[in-house]
Scaffold this motif. Structure first.
Motif, PDB file in Angstrom:
ATOM      1  N   PHE A  34      -5.781  15.240 -27.040  1.00 18.01           N
ATOM      2  CA  PHE A  34      -5.712  13.804 -26.721  1.00 18.01           C
ATOM      3  C   PHE A  34      -5.682  12.967 -27.988  1.00 18.01           C
ATOM      4  O   PHE A  34      -4.868  12.039 -28.122  1.00 18.01           O
ATOM      5  N   LEU A  35      -6.539  13.285 -28.957  1.00 16.75           N
ATOM      6  CA  LEU A  35      -6.567  12.539 -30.218  1.00 16.75           C
ATOM      7  C   LEU A  35      -5.243  12.667 -30.969  1.00 16.75           C
ATOM      8  O   LEU A  35      -4.755  11.698 -31.551  1.00 16.75           O
ATOM      9  N   GLN A  36      -4.660  13.871 -30.945  1.00 16.74           N
ATOM     10  CA  GLN A  36      -3.375  14.081 -31.617  1.00 16.74           C
ATOM     11  C   GLN A  36      -2.271  13.254 -30.954  1.00 16.74           C
ATOM     12  O   GLN A  36      -1.475  12.603 -31.632  1.00 16.74           O
ATOM     13  N   LEU A  37      -2.240  13.258 -29.640  1.00 15.68           N
ATOM     14  CA  LEU A  37      -1.197  12.522 -28.928  1.00 15.68           C
ATOM     15  C   LEU A  37      -1.385  11.014 -29.067  1.00 15.68           C
ATOM     16  O   LEU A  37      -0.409  10.257 -29.121  1.00 15.68           O
ATOM     17  N   LYS A  38      -2.620  10.595 -29.134  1.00 18.26           N
ATOM     18  CA  LYS A  38      -2.896   9.167 -29.378  1.00 18.26           C
ATOM     19  C   LYS A  38      -2.342   8.761 -30.737  1.00 18.26           C
ATOM     20  O   LYS A  38      -1.753   7.683 -30.889  1.00 18.26           O
ATOM     21  N   ARG A  39      -2.498   9.659 -31.705  1.00 16.13           N
ATOM     22  CA  ARG A  39      -1.952   9.418 -33.040  1.00 16.13           C
ATOM     23  C   ARG A  39      -0.427   9.435 -33.018  1.00 16.13           C
ATOM     24  O   ARG A  39       0.234   8.626 -33.674  1.00 16.13           O
ATOM     25  N   ASP A  40       0.157  10.367 -32.247  1.00 14.78           N
ATOM     26  CA  ASP A  40       1.619  10.432 -32.114  1.00 14.78           C
ATOM     27  C   ASP A  40       2.162   9.141 -31.520  1.00 14.78           C
ATOM     28  O   ASP A  40       3.222   8.645 -31.931  1.00 14.78           O
ATOM     29  N   HIS A  43       2.060   6.415 -34.201  1.00 17.43           N
ATOM     30  CA  HIS A  43       3.039   6.587 -35.270  1.00 17.43           C
ATOM     31  C   HIS A  43       4.486   6.599 -34.769  1.00 17.43           C
ATOM     32  O   HIS A  43       5.409   6.811 -35.553  1.00 17.43           O
ATOM     33  N   GLY A  44       4.692   6.360 -33.483  1.00 18.35           N
ATOM     34  CA  GLY A  44       6.046   6.261 -32.960  1.00 18.35           C
ATOM     35  C   GLY A  44       6.730   7.583 -32.700  1.00 18.35           C
ATOM     36  O   GLY A  44       7.956   7.638 -32.543  1.00 18.35           O
ATOM     37  N   ARG A  45       5.962   8.666 -32.625  1.00 15.30           N
ATOM     38  CA  ARG A  45       6.555   9.977 -32.328  1.00 15.30           C
ATOM     39  C   ARG A  45       6.649  10.221 -30.828  1.00 15.30           C
ATOM     40  O   ARG A  45       7.566  10.898 -30.372  1.00 15.30           O
ATOM     41  N   LEU A  46       5.697   9.706 -30.100  1.00 12.80           N
ATOM     42  CA  LEU A  46       5.676   9.878 -28.649  1.00 12.80           C
ATOM     43  C   LEU A  46       6.366   8.664 -28.029  1.00 12.80           C
ATOM     44  O   LEU A  46       5.734   7.676 -27.674  1.00 12.80           O
ATOM     45  N   LEU A  47       7.683   8.751 -27.915  1.00 15.84           N
ATOM     46  CA  LEU A  47       8.477   7.629 -27.421  1.00 15.84           C
ATOM     47  C   LEU A  47       8.492   7.613 -25.904  1.00 15.84           C
ATOM     48  O   LEU A  47       8.520   8.660 -25.261  1.00 15.84           O
ATOM     49  N   LYS A  80      -7.308  -5.895 -29.829  1.00 17.18           N
ATOM     50  CA  LYS A  80      -8.091  -5.308 -30.923  1.00 17.18           C
ATOM     51  C   LYS A  80      -7.737  -3.834 -31.144  1.00 17.18           C
ATOM     52  O   LYS A  80      -8.136  -3.238 -32.139  1.00 17.18           O
ATOM     53  N   PHE A  81      -6.983  -3.262 -30.193  1.00 19.64           N
ATOM     54  CA  PHE A  81      -6.614  -1.846 -30.276  1.00 19.64           C
ATOM     55  C   PHE A  81      -5.152  -1.726 -30.691  1.00 19.64           C
ATOM     56  O   PHE A  81      -4.295  -2.455 -30.191  1.00 19.64           O
ATOM     57  N   GLN A  82      -4.880  -0.827 -31.607  1.00 17.59           N
ATOM     58  CA  GLN A  82      -3.515  -0.591 -32.065  1.00 17.59           C
ATOM     59  C   GLN A  82      -3.003   0.700 -31.428  1.00 17.59           C
ATOM     60  O   GLN A  82      -3.266   1.792 -31.900  1.00 17.59           O
ATOM     61  N   PHE A  83      -2.258   0.558 -30.339  1.00 24.77           N
ATOM     62  CA  PHE A  83      -1.758   1.721 -29.621  1.00 24.77           C
ATOM     63  C   PHE A  83      -0.412   2.208 -30.144  1.00 24.77           C
ATOM     64  O   PHE A  83      -0.106   3.396 -30.077  1.00 24.77           O
ATOM     65  N   PHE A  84       0.411   1.270 -30.622  1.00 23.70           N
ATOM     66  CA  PHE A  84       1.780   1.560 -31.019  1.00 23.70           C
ATOM     67  C   PHE A  84       2.059   0.963 -32.402  1.00 23.70           C
ATOM     68  O   PHE A  84       1.296   0.115 -32.886  1.00 23.70           O
ATOM     69  N   PRO A  85       3.171   1.357 -33.042  1.00 26.62           N
ATOM     70  CA  PRO A  85       3.525   0.734 -34.326  1.00 26.62           C
ATOM     71  C   PRO A  85       3.653  -0.787 -34.178  1.00 26.62           C
ATOM     72  O   PRO A  85       3.265  -1.545 -35.054  1.00 26.62           O
TER      73      PRO A  85
END
Length: 263
Positions: A34-40, A43-47, A80-85
């Motif tokens: 979950f943490l990895q996919l949240k990071r993806d 960072h715009g990898r999980l389009l 306050k949350f940064q979900f996407f680029p």
């Protein structure tokens, strides 16, 4: 006196994504994916399309802050949350609406599992993009997923080959070739150009590793692969480690007290 050395930071990431992350036995393993996919996502990898993006972000919000509470969460609290680029105010409002109305009562582990199930259905799930160019000189990203080989152009998937369809991965210099057999013996050869010979070799090795990991039944089936049609020419590489089926079988046999998770 010697100057103090700057602190060393190590960042670990998922190398092989599970085909069905929600089916992982231990909660702590699901949490790490979950943490990895949240990071993806960040960072715009999980389009994904806007509706899917809003749902994924709402799951993150529910997992991290729990139920909406007007006393604790003032107007615009999701900003306050940064979900996407980057994202629009309209999307931000939609995320908050879903969080307020659709996810009430979900525990963090439930929201995380729902996030994993949603993310796993996306075309870019598990993608680690390699920048290349096609034969016309157009930019493209090549990537390997749990399900096969993909080519992305302009945020769209333009090619998808299942692992059991890919017959050979080959490179020479900066040129990378993918050979495949599809339905009715339809043979396909895709050619792309990496920025450098070193990048092309790395791309080839990643492909060999991913195909062996996801396609084979046992690690004993792994063979040394050549980058050329002639085995004695070119580079040779052999994947080392267990394959996906073995990892999942071993995971299912784990018997221990569930490790504590510090969210």
């Amino acid at each position: 006196m010697k100057k103090a050395q700057p602190p060393f930071t190590m960042c670990l990431r998922v190398k092989f994504y599970p085909p069905d992350p929600a089916a992982l036995k231990e909660e702590i393993t699901r949490y790490l994916v979950f943490l990895q996919l949240k990071r993806d996502l960040y960072h715009g990898r999980l389009l994904c399309k806007t509706s899917d993006a809003a749902m994924l972000a709402a799951y993150i919000l529910q997992a991290e802050i729990g139920d909406y509470d007007p006393g604790k969460h003032p107007e615009g609290y999701s900003s306050k949350f940064q979900f996407f680029p980057k994202h629009s105010e309209k999307l931000e409002r939609r995320i908050a609406d879903i969080h307020k109305t659709e996810l009430i009562g979900q525990k963090p582990e439930t929201s995380e599992r729902n996030f994993l199930q949603k993310a796993q259905m996306l075309e870019t799930y598990g993608v680690d993009p390699h920048p290349c160019k096609d034969v016309s000189g157009n930019p493209a990203f090549l990537a390997f997923t749990p399900f096969g080989f993909v080519v992305l152009q302009g945020n769209k998937r333009v090619h998808f080959l299942k692992w059991n369809e890919v017959t050979k991965l080959k490179f020479e210099g900066k040129t990378f070739h993918i050979y495949a057999n599809q339905k009715e013996d339809k043979k396909i050869i895709l050619t792309y150009f990496a920025p450098t010979p070193e990048a092309c070799k790395h791309l080839w090795k990643c492909g060999v590793e991913n195909q062996a990991f996801y396609k084979l039944e046992k690690s004993s089936q792994v063979r040394t692969v050549s980058s050329s049609n002639l085995f004695f020419k070119g580079s040779r590489f052999r994947y080392s480690g267990r394959v996906a089926k073995e990892v999942m079988e071993q995971s299912a046999k784990i018997k221990r007290e569930p490790p504590e998770i510090h969210r």
